[in-house]
Write a protein that holds these residues in place. Structure first.
Motif, short mmCIF file in Angstrom:
data_model
loop_
_atom_site.label_atom_id
_atom_site.label_comp_id
_atom_site.label_asym_id
_atom_site.label_seq_id
_atom_site.Cartn_x
_atom_site.Cartn_y
_atom_site.Cartn_z
N TRP A 226 17.35 31.89 14.12
CA TRP A 226 16.95 31.47 12.84
C TRP A 226 17.68 30.56 11.78
CZ3 TRP A 226 19.23 33.22 8.49
CH2 TRP A 226 20.07 34.12 8.49
N ILE A 227 19.03 30.99 12.11
CA ILE A 227 19.97 30.16 11.21
C ILE A 227 19.66 28.68 11.29
CG2 ILE A 227 22.53 29.37 10.79
CD1 ILE A 227 22.92 32.49 11.65
N PRO A 228 19.67 27.85 12.53
CA PRO A 228 19.36 26.68 12.74
C PRO A 228 17.97 26.21 12.23
CG PRO A 228 19.85 27.33 14.69
CD PRO A 228 19.97 28.50 13.83
N GLN A 229 16.98 26.94 12.50
CA GLN A 229 15.47 27.03 11.90
C GLN A 229 15.35 26.87 10.58
OE1 GLN A 229 13.78 30.12 14.14
NE2 GLN A 229 13.49 28.99 15.81
N LEU A 230 16.34 27.78 9.72
CA LEU A 230 15.91 27.60 8.32
C LEU A 230 15.93 26.67 7.63
CD1 LEU A 230 15.30 29.92 6.35
CD2 LEU A 230 17.93 30.07 5.91
N PRO A 231 16.92 25.69 7.80
CA PRO A 231 17.20 24.22 7.14
C PRO A 231 15.88 23.32 7.41
CG PRO A 231 19.11 24.54 8.23
CD PRO A 231 18.19 25.87 8.55
N VAL A 232 15.35 23.65 8.62
CA VAL A 232 14.04 22.91 8.86
C VAL A 232 12.97 23.33 8.10
CG1 VAL A 232 12.47 22.50 10.90
CG2 VAL A 232 14.93 22.47 11.26
N ALA A 233 12.57 24.58 8.03
CA ALA A 233 11.71 25.12 7.27
C ALA A 233 11.78 24.82 5.83
CB ALA A 233 11.61 26.75 7.37
N LEU A 234 13.09 24.93 5.27
CA LEU A 234 13.54 24.47 3.95
C LEU A 234 13.08 23.06 3.76
CD1 LEU A 234 14.71 25.41 1.23
CD2 LEU A 234 16.72 24.77 2.12
N GLY A 235 13.55 22.23 4.48
CA GLY A 235 13.08 20.69 4.27
C GLY A 235 11.65 20.36 4.41
N LEU A 236 10.86 21.11 5.15
CA LEU A 236 9.54 21.08 5.23
C LEU A 236 8.83 21.49 4.03
CD1 LEU A 236 8.69 22.02 8.94
CD2 LEU A 236 8.18 19.79 7.70
N GLY A 237 9.47 22.42 3.43
CA GLY A 237 9.05 23.21 2.18
C GLY A 237 9.25 22.42 0.81
N ILE A 238 10.40 21.81 1.00
CA ILE A 238 10.62 20.61 -0.18
C ILE A 238 9.82 19.44 0.16
CG2 ILE A 238 12.65 19.30 -1.28
CD1 ILE A 238 14.60 21.70 -0.33
N LEU A 239 9.42 19.03 1.22
CA LEU A 239 8.51 17.87 1.49
C LEU A 239 7.24 18.24 1.29
CD1 LEU A 239 8.13 14.96 2.53
CD2 LEU A 239 7.63 16.20 4.81
N THR A 240 6.87 19.46 1.17
CA THR A 240 5.60 19.84 0.80
C THR A 240 5.46 19.77 -0.82
OG1 THR A 240 5.28 21.23 2.72
CG2 THR A 240 3.72 21.73 0.89
N LEU A 241 6.36 20.31 -1.36
CA LEU A 241 6.74 20.12 -2.71
C LEU A 241 6.54 18.86 -3.35
CD1 LEU A 241 7.13 21.64 -5.54
CD2 LEU A 241 9.46 21.41 -4.91
N ALA A 242 7.09 17.94 -2.79
CA ALA A 242 7.38 16.40 -3.00
C ALA A 242 5.93 15.81 -2.93
CB ALA A 242 8.29 15.82 -2.28
N LEU A 243 5.33 16.16 -1.86
CA LEU A 243 3.94 15.53 -1.65
C LEU A 243 3.01 16.29 -2.83
CD1 LEU A 243 3.75 15.48 2.18
CD2 LEU A 243 3.82 13.62 0.92
N ALA A 244 2.88 17.33 -3.06
CA ALA A 244 2.16 17.81 -3.93
C ALA A 244 2.49 17.22 -5.46
CB ALA A 244 2.39 19.56 -3.95
#
Length: 182
Positions: free
Chosen positions: A140-158
C-alpha cells in the motif's frame, strides 16, 4: 481558491521531481557500489558483493510515484500530448464544446481510476500485501502516491472543466493561465 489549487498541483509536481531525484540517487549509489566491487575484484581477485537490497524495486516504486504525481502539474502546464487536427478545423464554439466534452470524458476516466486505485490501496492494507523483493515493503505504501496522483489529476480535470464552462480558455492552450506562466 485558485492559489490553493495551483499550490496543490505545484506541490504534487515538486513531489514527483523529488521521486525522480531519488531514482537518480539510488541508481548512482548502486553504480558506485558495482564499481567498488569491480575494483575490489581487480585488486584482490574477488568481489566484496556490495549491493543495495531491492534497489530495482524501489526505483520502480519511485517511478510510479513520480509519473502519477506529475500528471496534474503536467496537465495545467500544457505538457500533455494533444492531437489538435480535429480542433483546428472546428469553429470557435465547436472547439470549446469539443474541449469540454474531451475534458469531461477524461474527468470520468480519471475519477474511475482514482476510485479503483483507492480501493486497491485499502485492499492491500486490509490483507497486508507485501512486495516480493529482498526488502518486503507493505504494497500500500508504493500504491498510495499513485492513488494520490490520480486524485489530484481528477481534481485538476474538474477544475479545468469548471473553468471551461465559465468561459475561460483552456489552461493548456497557451492563452489561459497555467502553472508555468508565473
Amino acid at each position: 481558491m485558485r492559489s490553493s489549487l495551483d499550490f496543490i498541483y505545484k506541490a504534487a509536481g515538486a513531489l514527483a521531481a523529488f521521486f525522480i531525484l531519488a531514482i537518480v540517487v539510488l541508481v548512482f549509489a548502486q553504480v558506485c557500489l558495482n564499481l567498488a566491487d569491480k575494483v575490489s575484484a581487480a585488486i584482490t581477485g574477488h568481489a566484496i558483493g556490495l549491493t543495495i537490497p531491492s534497489y530495482s524495486d524501489f526505483t520502480g516504486f519511485f517511478l510510479a510515484a513520480s509519473t502519477f504525481l506529475a500528471l496534474a502539474y503536467c496537465l495545467r502546464a500544457g505538457g500533455h500530448i494533444r492531437v489538435t487536427l480535429v480542433l483546428g478545423r472546428l469553429s470557435k464554439g465547436a472547439q470549446r464544446a469539443f474541449e469540454m466534452l474531451v475534458t469531461a470524458i477524461a474527468l470520468m476516466m480519471s475519477a474511475y481510476a482514482t476510485w479503483y486505485m483507492a480501493l486497491l490501496v485499502a485492499e492491500s492494507l486490509e490483507y497486508g500485501d507485501r512486495s516480493s523483493g529482498m526488502v518486503s515493503v507493505p504494497i500500500w505504501i508504493p500504491q498510495l502516491p499513485v492513488a494520490l496522483g490520480l486524485g489530484i489529476l481528477t481534481l485538476a480535470l474538474a477544475d479545468e472543466l469548471l473553468s471551461l464552462a465559465r468561459g475561460a480558455p483552456a489552461s493548456w492552450d497557451g492563452k489561459g493561465e497555467n502553472l508555468l506562466s508565473e
